[in-house]
Write a protein that holds these residues in place. Structure first.
Motif, PDB file in Angstrom:
ATOM      1  N   GLU A  27       3.644   8.997  -5.715  1.00  0.00           N
ATOM      2  CA  GLU A  27       4.936   8.702  -5.094  1.00  0.00           C
ATOM      3  C   GLU A  27       6.075   8.975  -6.087  1.00  0.00           C
ATOM      4  O   GLU A  27       5.894   8.889  -7.298  1.00  0.00           O
ATOM      5  CB  GLU A  27       4.999   7.238  -4.647  1.00  0.00           C
ATOM      6  CG  GLU A  27       4.003   6.882  -3.553  1.00  0.00           C
ATOM      7  CD  GLU A  27       4.322   7.558  -2.229  1.00  0.00           C
ATOM      8  OE1 GLU A  27       5.511   7.852  -2.004  1.00  0.00           O
ATOM      9  OE2 GLU A  27       3.390   7.791  -1.441  1.00  0.00           O
TER      10      GLU A  27
ATOM     11  N   THR B  29       5.302  -1.345   4.248  1.00  0.00           N
ATOM     12  CA  THR B  29       4.636  -0.895   3.033  1.00  0.00           C
ATOM     13  C   THR B  29       5.661  -0.947   1.918  1.00  0.00           C
ATOM     14  O   THR B  29       6.701  -0.289   1.989  1.00  0.00           O
ATOM     15  CB  THR B  29       4.111   0.548   3.179  1.00  0.00           C
ATOM     16  OG1 THR B  29       3.157   0.589   4.245  1.00  0.00           O
ATOM     17  CG2 THR B  29       3.441   1.014   1.896  1.00  0.00           C
TER      18      THR B  29
ATOM     19  N   LYS C 229       7.869  -0.369  -1.132  1.00  0.00           N
ATOM     20  CA  LYS C 229       8.235   0.899  -1.761  1.00  0.00           C
ATOM     21  C   LYS C 229       7.762   0.981  -3.210  1.00  0.00           C
ATOM     22  O   LYS C 229       7.312   2.022  -3.670  1.00  0.00           O
ATOM     23  CB  LYS C 229       9.756   1.077  -1.688  1.00  0.00           C
ATOM     24  CG  LYS C 229      10.234   2.450  -2.133  1.00  0.00           C
ATOM     25  CD  LYS C 229      11.715   2.631  -1.870  1.00  0.00           C
ATOM     26  CE  LYS C 229      12.169   4.032  -2.279  1.00  0.00           C
ATOM     27  NZ  LYS C 229      13.613   4.246  -2.005  1.00  0.00           N
TER      28      LYS C 229
ATOM     29  N   HIS D  88       3.543   0.160  -2.975  1.00  0.00           N
ATOM     30  CA  HIS D  88       2.809   0.820  -1.891  1.00  0.00           C
ATOM     31  C   HIS D  88       1.786  -0.104  -1.227  1.00  0.00           C
ATOM     32  O   HIS D  88       0.859   0.368  -0.571  1.00  0.00           O
ATOM     33  CB  HIS D  88       2.120   2.098  -2.385  1.00  0.00           C
ATOM     34  CG  HIS D  88       3.022   2.978  -3.201  1.00  0.00           C
ATOM     35  ND1 HIS D  88       4.141   3.569  -2.679  1.00  0.00           N
ATOM     36  CD2 HIS D  88       2.989   3.337  -4.518  1.00  0.00           C
ATOM     37  CE1 HIS D  88       4.763   4.252  -3.620  1.00  0.00           C
ATOM     38  NE2 HIS D  88       4.085   4.120  -4.748  1.00  0.00           N
TER      39      HIS D  88
ATOM     40  N   SER E  69       0.613  -2.578   1.614  1.00  0.00           N
ATOM     41  CA  SER E  69       0.938  -2.872   3.013  1.00  0.00           C
ATOM     42  C   SER E  69       0.816  -4.382   3.222  1.00  0.00           C
ATOM     43  O   SER E  69      -0.219  -4.968   2.905  1.00  0.00           O
ATOM     44  CB  SER E  69      -0.022  -2.126   3.946  1.00  0.00           C
ATOM     45  OG  SER E  69       0.168  -0.736   3.828  1.00  0.00           O
TER      46      SER E  69
END
Length: 487
Positions: free
Chosen positions: A171, A326, A328, A331, A333
């Motif tokens: 990410e 989710t 940021k 990540h 959930s």
């Protein structure tokens, strides 16, 4: 030595040639030596043995004949190794035989021509090889210097974080993270000017010097630890990218942070949040207040509660209203049950599409809003000890501003000035804890924490508040049991 000759005697300069001949099979191949001679000089030299000997001993002739002898040896070596043996007998009218003969001759020609070229251009080839080796050596030195340049690596590392070419667990890095690393770059650049070093020179002594450098400039312990962590992460990342092999793990030691060394991190209690909810506001102030409360009621980070939309608000199979998202940063959930009706009323007000607000604007407005609220909610105006940020400290050093201090010299600020976007998450977690209804695992499921130590750091209760909570629970336990001697 075989005979070398010029084919065009009318020219001033001409190329020397030679032939390779054989009777059976019949072979007559002409080759260039790629060497140029002055035709008149060459012809005069060959007019007698005496003149040829003199020419061969001259400066010009010595160089030329050394190359001709090298060509002669190279060709003889090929011939002695049977380079012509694969050529078939002179063919008749058979087309296949003719083609086979031509192909074999051409193959022999190519091999002989190759060794002639090498011998003729041996000096040039040697010079080119030396040049290539020198250029490769220079490039290797440049590459080594580039790899050793810590600041250049860090500059490119941050650039990659900013443009997305470097990832964190696949990410892109958050803007706040990039901003932190840019601050670290500025600090390391100053440190490097006083203490230049390479990757291999990073050790505990250098790590201690970095901490001392920050201490002398008045950085808070928490800030020092933040930049020490960046130093460590940079060193580890560079090693993973093969810039060095220095493990250097013991070079980075974080400072112990006492309560006095921490900037005061407050939370808003249930009464203060309710008063904020009931406050008459409009326009951007109302939006900032509503988004802040959503953060308090969901226990999330600003990067998450500032981007909630309709699809995040759902129900479980049993009909429990929840917020699904989710996170940021991590990540993870998570599913947050909606425990406060205020949250539903706020999101319904916006059609479940909350406004997105710039964080700098958000932080400025929430302080102003709570300052106004402090007129009716005095607890928000209570002054707390805190520490100055690096930016505030530099402003005070320049004389741009003077911060209020108590009798012991600690900086003090009203609580409303200590509120920021992150206060929402801290408030939500602390108030959730104070209900006494949930265990750590349940609360961490809501906040998204995986580490109990990190989660516990969000519970911002003073010693007095903890004492009050213990006494209150004891009183309830005594009332329930009727036993006055529980402790």
């Amino acid at each position: 030595m075989r005979k070398f000759f010029v084919r065009q005697s009318k020219k001033d300069d001409a190329t020397l040639f030679f032939r390779v001949r054989k009777k059976k099979p019949y072979i007559d191949l002409l080759f260039s030596t790629y060497l140029q001679v002055d035709v008149k000089t060459w012809e005069i030299a060959h007019s007698s043995d005496r003149k040829l000997d003199a020419f061969e001993k001259s400066a010009q002739g010595t160089v030329l004949f050394e190359k001709l002898k090298a060509i002669d040896r190279a060709v003889d070596n090929l011939l002695n190794n049977g380079i012509l043996d694969s050529i078939p007998e002179t063919p008749g009218n058979d087309k296949i035989s003719k083609d086979s003969y031509k192909e074999a001759c051409e193959e022999a020609r190519k091999k002989i021509d190759e060794v002639v070229r090498r011998a003729a251009y041996a000096e040039e080839r040697e010079a080119a090889l030396r040049q290539a080796e020198a250029e490769a050596r220079i490039e290797a030195e440049r590459e080594a210097a580039r790899k050793a340049n810590v600041l250049l690596y860090l500059e490119n590392h941050i650039k990659g974080m900013a443009d997305g070419s470097k990832k964190f667990k696949s990410e892109s890095y958050a803007l706040g993270t990039v901003k932190k690393w840019k601050s670290f770059y500025g600090i390391l650049k100053e440190f490097y000017a006083e203490h230049p070093f390479t990757w291999e020179e990073i050790d505990k002594s250098l790590g201690d010097a970095f901490v001392l450098f920050l201490e002398k400039r008045g950085y808070m312990a928490m800030s020092i630890n933040k930049y020490v962590a960046c130093f460590h992460a940079m060193t580890r990342a560079a090693r993973a990218e093969k810039f060095h092999s220095n493990l250097a793990e013991n070079a980075f030691c974080k400072k112990d942070v006492t309560a006095e060394q921490k900037a005061r991190q407050i939370y808003l209690n249930v009464s203060e949040l309710q008063a904020l909810y009931e406050m008459e506001l409009s326009g951007l102030k109302a939006q900032v207040r509503d988004v802040f409360l959503v953060g308090c009621y969901t226990c999330q980070r600003f990067s998450d509660y500032n981007r909630l939309e309709r699809e995040n608000f759902t129900t479980t199979s049993r009909g429990t209203k929840v917020v699904r998202l989710t996170q940021k940063k991590t990540h993870h959930s998570i599913v947050v049950p909606i425990l406060n009706d205020n949250l539903l009323e706020i999101v319904e007000r916006y059609g479940f599409e909350l406004p997105t607000i710039n964080e700098q604007v958000f932080n400025r407005y929430i302080k102003d809003i709570l300052k106004d609220l402090s007129e009716t909610m005095p607890t928000l105006a209570i002054k707390e000890r805190t520490l100055l940020t690096d930016k505030e400290r530099r402003k005070e050093e320049r004389g741009d501003v003077i911060f209020e201090r108590d009798s012991k010299g600690y900086v003090i600020k009203p609580r409303y000035e200590l509120v920021s976007s992150h206060t929402a998450r801290r408030s939500g977690i602390t108030n959730l804890y104070l209900t006494g209804l949930f265990d750590d695992r349940q609360m961490m499921s809501i906040s998204g924490h995986k580490d109990l130590s990190t989660f516990s750091d969000y519970i911002k209760l003073s010693s007095d508040e903890i004492a009050d909570a213990i006494a209150e629970r004891m009183a309830k336990a005594k009332d329930k049991s009727g036993n006055e001697d529980l402790f």
